[in-house]
Write a protein that holds these residues in place. Structure first.
Motif, PDB file in Angstrom:
ATOM      1  N   PRO A  60       0.820  -1.213   0.000  1.00  0.00           N
ATOM      2  CA  PRO A  60       0.000   0.000   0.000  1.00  0.00           C
ATOM      3  C   PRO A  60       0.855   1.264   0.000  1.00  0.00           C
ATOM      4  O   PRO A  60       2.038   1.224   0.374  1.00  0.00           O
ATOM      5  CB  PRO A  60      -0.784  -0.124   1.308  1.00  0.00           C
ATOM      6  N   ALA A  61       0.269   2.375  -0.439  1.00  0.00           N
ATOM      7  CA  ALA A  61       0.947   3.665  -0.329  1.00  0.00           C
ATOM      8  C   ALA A  61       1.242   3.940   1.134  1.00  0.00           C
ATOM      9  O   ALA A  61       0.406   3.675   2.005  1.00  0.00           O
ATOM     10  CB  ALA A  61       0.072   4.762  -0.917  1.00  0.00           C
ATOM     11  N   GLN A  62       2.418   4.452   1.417  1.00  0.00           N
ATOM     12  CA  GLN A  62       2.833   4.612   2.799  1.00  0.00           C
ATOM     13  C   GLN A  62       2.238   5.836   3.486  1.00  0.00           C
ATOM     14  O   GLN A  62       2.140   5.873   4.700  1.00  0.00           O
ATOM     15  CB  GLN A  62       4.361   4.681   2.868  1.00  0.00           C
ATOM     16  N   ASN A  63       1.846   6.847   2.695  1.00  0.00           N
ATOM     17  CA  ASN A  63       1.298   8.036   3.352  1.00  0.00           C
ATOM     18  C   ASN A  63      -0.063   8.462   2.801  1.00  0.00           C
ATOM     19  O   ASN A  63      -0.744   9.277   3.400  1.00  0.00           O
ATOM     20  CB  ASN A  63       2.274   9.216   3.277  1.00  0.00           C
ATOM     21  N   GLY A  64      -0.470   7.924   1.644  1.00  0.00           N
ATOM     22  CA  GLY A  64      -1.802   8.193   1.125  1.00  0.00           C
ATOM     23  C   GLY A  64      -2.015   9.595   0.596  1.00  0.00           C
ATOM     24  O   GLY A  64      -3.155  10.064   0.512  1.00  0.00           O
ATOM     25  N   SER A  65      -0.962  10.266   0.207  1.00  0.00           N
ATOM     26  CA  SER A  65      -1.104  11.616  -0.360  1.00  0.00           C
ATOM     27  C   SER A  65       0.006  11.846  -1.372  1.00  0.00           C
ATOM     28  O   SER A  65       0.979  11.100  -1.433  1.00  0.00           O
ATOM     29  CB  SER A  65      -1.042  12.679   0.740  1.00  0.00           C
ATOM     30  N   GLY A  66      -0.120  12.896  -2.168  1.00  0.00           N
ATOM     31  CA  GLY A  66       0.852  13.180  -3.205  1.00  0.00           C
ATOM     32  C   GLY A  66       0.525  12.420  -4.473  1.00  0.00           C
ATOM     33  O   GLY A  66      -0.336  11.536  -4.508  1.00  0.00           O
ATOM     34  N   MET A  67       1.215  12.767  -5.546  1.00  0.00           N
ATOM     35  CA  MET A  67       0.979  12.112  -6.833  1.00  0.00           C
ATOM     36  C   MET A  67       1.998  11.009  -7.060  1.00  0.00           C
ATOM     37  O   MET A  67       3.196  11.187  -6.830  1.00  0.00           O
ATOM     38  CB  MET A  67       1.060  13.132  -7.982  1.00  0.00           C
ATOM     39  N   LEU A  68       1.504   9.889  -7.529  1.00  0.00           N
ATOM     40  CA  LEU A  68       2.375   8.769  -7.876  1.00  0.00           C
ATOM     41  C   LEU A  68       3.067   9.087  -9.191  1.00  0.00           C
ATOM     42  O   LEU A  68       2.417   9.249 -10.224  1.00  0.00           O
ATOM     43  CB  LEU A  68       1.539   7.489  -7.993  1.00  0.00           C
ATOM     44  N   THR A  69       4.390   9.202  -9.151  1.00  0.00           N
ATOM     45  CA  THR A  69       5.120   9.635 -10.350  1.00  0.00           C
ATOM     46  C   THR A  69       6.017   8.555 -10.958  1.00  0.00           C
ATOM     47  O   THR A  69       6.569   8.758 -12.045  1.00  0.00           O
ATOM     48  CB  THR A  69       5.987  10.865 -10.024  1.00  0.00           C
ATOM     49  N   TRP A  70       6.167   7.412 -10.290  1.00  0.00           N
ATOM     50  CA  TRP A  70       6.986   6.332 -10.862  1.00  0.00           C
ATOM     51  C   TRP A  70       6.675   5.019 -10.179  1.00  0.00           C
ATOM     52  O   TRP A  70       6.426   4.976  -8.966  1.00  0.00           O
ATOM     53  CB  TRP A  70       8.478   6.639 -10.704  1.00  0.00           C
ATOM     54  N   LEU A  71       6.683   3.946 -10.984  1.00  0.00           N
ATOM     55  CA  LEU A  71       6.546   2.591 -10.468  1.00  0.00           C
ATOM     56  C   LEU A  71       7.562   1.689 -11.168  1.00  0.00           C
ATOM     57  O   LEU A  71       7.936   1.947 -12.317  1.00  0.00           O
ATOM     58  CB  LEU A  71       5.136   2.043 -10.733  1.00  0.00           C
ATOM     59  N   PRO A  72       8.010   0.633 -10.517  1.00  0.00           N
ATOM     60  CA  PRO A  72       8.912  -0.321 -11.186  1.00  0.00           C
ATOM     61  C   PRO A  72       8.131  -1.144 -12.208  1.00  0.00           C
ATOM     62  O   PRO A  72       6.902  -1.029 -12.316  1.00  0.00           O
ATOM     63  CB  PRO A  72       9.416  -1.191 -10.036  1.00  0.00           C
ATOM     64  N   ASP A  73       8.839  -1.975 -12.956  1.00  0.00           N
ATOM     65  CA  ASP A  73       8.194  -2.846 -13.931  1.00  0.00           C
ATOM     66  C   ASP A  73       7.902  -4.209 -13.310  1.00  0.00           C
ATOM     67  O   ASP A  73       8.596  -4.654 -12.386  1.00  0.00           O
ATOM     68  CB  ASP A  73       9.105  -3.052 -15.152  1.00  0.00           C
ATOM     69  N   VAL A  74       6.883  -4.877 -13.825  1.00  0.00           N
ATOM     70  CA  VAL A  74       6.589  -6.238 -13.405  1.00  0.00           C
ATOM     71  C   VAL A  74       7.806  -7.120 -13.715  1.00  0.00           C
ATOM     72  O   VAL A  74       8.376  -7.052 -14.803  1.00  0.00           O
ATOM     73  CB  VAL A  74       5.341  -6.782 -14.124  1.00  0.00           C
ATOM     74  N   GLY A  75       8.205  -7.905 -12.753  1.00  0.00           N
ATOM     75  CA  GLY A  75       9.381  -8.760 -12.911  1.00  0.00           C
ATOM     76  C   GLY A  75      10.643  -8.176 -12.320  1.00  0.00           C
ATOM     77  O   GLY A  75      11.628  -8.896 -12.135  1.00  0.00           O
ATOM     78  N   ASP A  76      10.639  -6.868 -12.013  1.00  0.00           N
ATOM     79  CA  ASP A  76      11.817  -6.259 -11.387  1.00  0.00           C
ATOM     80  C   ASP A  76      12.039  -6.855 -10.002  1.00  0.00           C
ATOM     81  O   ASP A  76      11.087  -7.120  -9.252  1.00  0.00           O
ATOM     82  CB  ASP A  76      11.628  -4.745 -11.245  1.00  0.00           C
ATOM     83  N   VAL A  77      13.299  -7.060  -9.652  1.00  0.00           N
ATOM     84  CA  VAL A  77      13.663  -7.517  -8.316  1.00  0.00           C
ATOM     85  C   VAL A  77      14.210  -6.331  -7.544  1.00  0.00           C
ATOM     86  O   VAL A  77      15.157  -5.669  -7.991  1.00  0.00           O
ATOM     87  CB  VAL A  77      14.704  -8.652  -8.372  1.00  0.00           C
ATOM     88  N   THR A 178      -1.581   3.658 -10.602  1.00  0.00           N
ATOM     89  CA  THR A 178      -1.425   4.307 -11.901  1.00  0.00           C
ATOM     90  C   THR A 178      -0.629   5.588 -11.745  1.00  0.00           C
ATOM     91  O   THR A 178      -0.997   6.458 -10.939  1.00  0.00           O
ATOM     92  CB  THR A 178      -2.795   4.636 -12.527  1.00  0.00           C
ATOM     93  N   VAL A 179       0.476   5.663 -12.475  1.00  0.00           N
ATOM     94  CA  VAL A 179       1.292   6.882 -12.433  1.00  0.00           C
ATOM     95  C   VAL A 179       0.440   8.061 -12.895  1.00  0.00           C
ATOM     96  O   VAL A 179      -0.287   7.989 -13.887  1.00  0.00           O
ATOM     97  CB  VAL A 179       2.536   6.717 -13.328  1.00  0.00           C
ATOM     98  N   GLY A 180       0.556   9.157 -12.155  1.00  0.00           N
ATOM     99  CA  GLY A 180      -0.216  10.355 -12.493  1.00  0.00           C
ATOM    100  C   GLY A 180      -1.475  10.502 -11.671  1.00  0.00           C
ATOM    101  O   GLY A 180      -2.213  11.477 -11.839  1.00  0.00           O
ATOM    102  N   THR A 181      -1.731   9.527 -10.777  1.00  0.00           N
ATOM    103  CA  THR A 181      -2.891   9.617  -9.885  1.00  0.00           C
ATOM    104  C   THR A 181      -2.403   9.718  -8.444  1.00  0.00           C
ATOM    105  O   THR A 181      -1.207   9.586  -8.156  1.00  0.00           O
ATOM    106  CB  THR A 181      -3.803   8.386 -10.035  1.00  0.00           C
ATOM    107  N   THR A 182      -3.346   9.962  -7.531  1.00  0.00           N
ATOM    108  CA  THR A 182      -2.984  10.086  -6.125  1.00  0.00           C
ATOM    109  C   THR A 182      -2.386   8.774  -5.609  1.00  0.00           C
ATOM    110  O   THR A 182      -2.893   7.687  -5.897  1.00  0.00           O
ATOM    111  CB  THR A 182      -4.219  10.439  -5.286  1.00  0.00           C
ATOM    112  N   ALA A 183      -1.298   8.892  -4.872  1.00  0.00           N
ATOM    113  CA  ALA A 183      -0.635   7.715  -4.310  1.00  0.00           C
ATOM    114  C   ALA A 183      -1.424   7.245  -3.101  1.00  0.00           C
ATOM    115  O   ALA A 183      -1.161   7.628  -1.956  1.00  0.00           O
ATOM    116  CB  ALA A 183       0.800   8.046  -3.919  1.00  0.00           C
TER     117      ALA A 183
END
Length: 319
Positions: A60-77, A178-183
């Protein structure tokens, strides 16, 4: 013990001798022999399984605020110190441990969570402090250096939501944010990094399978690899859930698993086809002195455990 059903194929190249039939050769040829020898026999249960990475856990998002601007790729370790995601371009790193960041840590804080943070900083290469569970001024200085490397304000204070804590490295299994939405909410799901096979074993084998039990896994590409039972779940009315570890492989999906359910070590054994049925029941082997009654034990891999004979004895087998 009943002798398992088997198919015996008689055949081979025909003799090219003139005036001699294969039947007459078979009638006059001496029988082949095998030696009674000590072996380890194992019998297995073949079941279907699924090769993957085990249980999936949400992040889960750790603080529940701000915009999500990056995520890793599926399969990344993700290893210790790696970025799990970014909020407003601020890196949220991965730390190893068992205690979530549930409170603000600053100069004067004490406790197991402080020691956990200090141990992570030391593992990441930061020096000049002691991982003793006391948030000293030396700890503050190390945290500031860490914050500089993360591109954050160098406050020397660690707040809830500044990092994600897990027991070890993790593999990204699914992205749900989803990048670009609220974290907020669940941003991704991850697993451990060790390949495992999950199977549902027949409940009759509940007393025979335990952690460390050997197995063989046939992978989707037809190759096989050794495996070990790492976890035995709670049996249900129909099945026993079992988890096995396997060497790292690229293949994922359905596999065939043969779990060793019974092993007999250092027993006398002969090829199964050395057995002959006795008219009064039971079995014997044919040695130089004639038919020798034997008591059979485990049948496995074309051999059978026998008693009533001696090691090294030569017994007849069909050609």
């Amino acid at each position: 013990m009943l002798m398992p059903a088997m198919t015996i194929t008689l055949g081979g190249a025909l003799c090219g001798c003139h005036g001699t039939s294969p039947a007459s050769v078979a009638a006059t040829a001496p029988p082949a022999t095998a030696t009674v020898e000590r072996r380890t026999l194992s019998r297995g249960e073949k079941v279907g399984g699924v090769l993957g990475f085990g249980a999936v856990f949400p992040v889960p998002a750790q603080n529940g605020s701000g915009m999500l601007t990056w995520l890793p790729d599926v399969g990344d370790v993700l290893d210790r110190g790696d970025t799990v995601y970014r909020v407003d371009q601020v890196r949220i790193p991965l730390l190893f441990g068992t205690i979530p960041l549930y409170r603000t840590l600053s100069d004067g804080s004490r406790g197991a969570d402080v020691r956990q943070l200090e141990s992570n900083l030391a593992a990441l290469g930061y020096r000049g402090f002691t991982a003793d569970g006391e948030y000293s001024k030396a700890t503050v200085a190390a945290v500031r250096r860490w914050q500089t490397d993360l591109g954050r304000r160098t406050t020397g204070v660690v707040k809830p939501g500044d990092a994600v804590v897990s027991a070890g490295a993790r593999r990204v299994a699914e992205l749900t944010g989803t990048v670009g939405t609220t974290a907020a909410g669940i941003l991704l799901k991850w697993t451990a990094t060790t390949r495992v096979v999950d199977v549902d074993l027949d409940i009759d084998y509940a007393d025979l399978v335990k952690p460390g039990t050997a197995a063989t896994v046939e992978l989707p590409d037809g190759t096989t690899t050794p495996a070990r039972v790492t976890h035995v779940g709670t049996p249900t009315a129909k099945a026993l859930p079992v988890e096995l570890s396997v060497p790292d492989r690229k293949n994922l999906g359905k596999v065939t698993v043969t779990i060793t359910t019974e092993t007999r070590r250092d027993v006398l054994a002969v090829p199964v086809n050395a057995l002959v049925a006795r008219s009064g029941g039971g079995y014997a082997v044919v040695a130089g002195t004639g038919a020798v009654p034997v008591t059979t034990g485990l049948f496995a891999d074309g051999y059978v455990e026998v008693t009533g004979v001696s090691e090294g004895m030569a017994v007849e087998v069909p050609r």
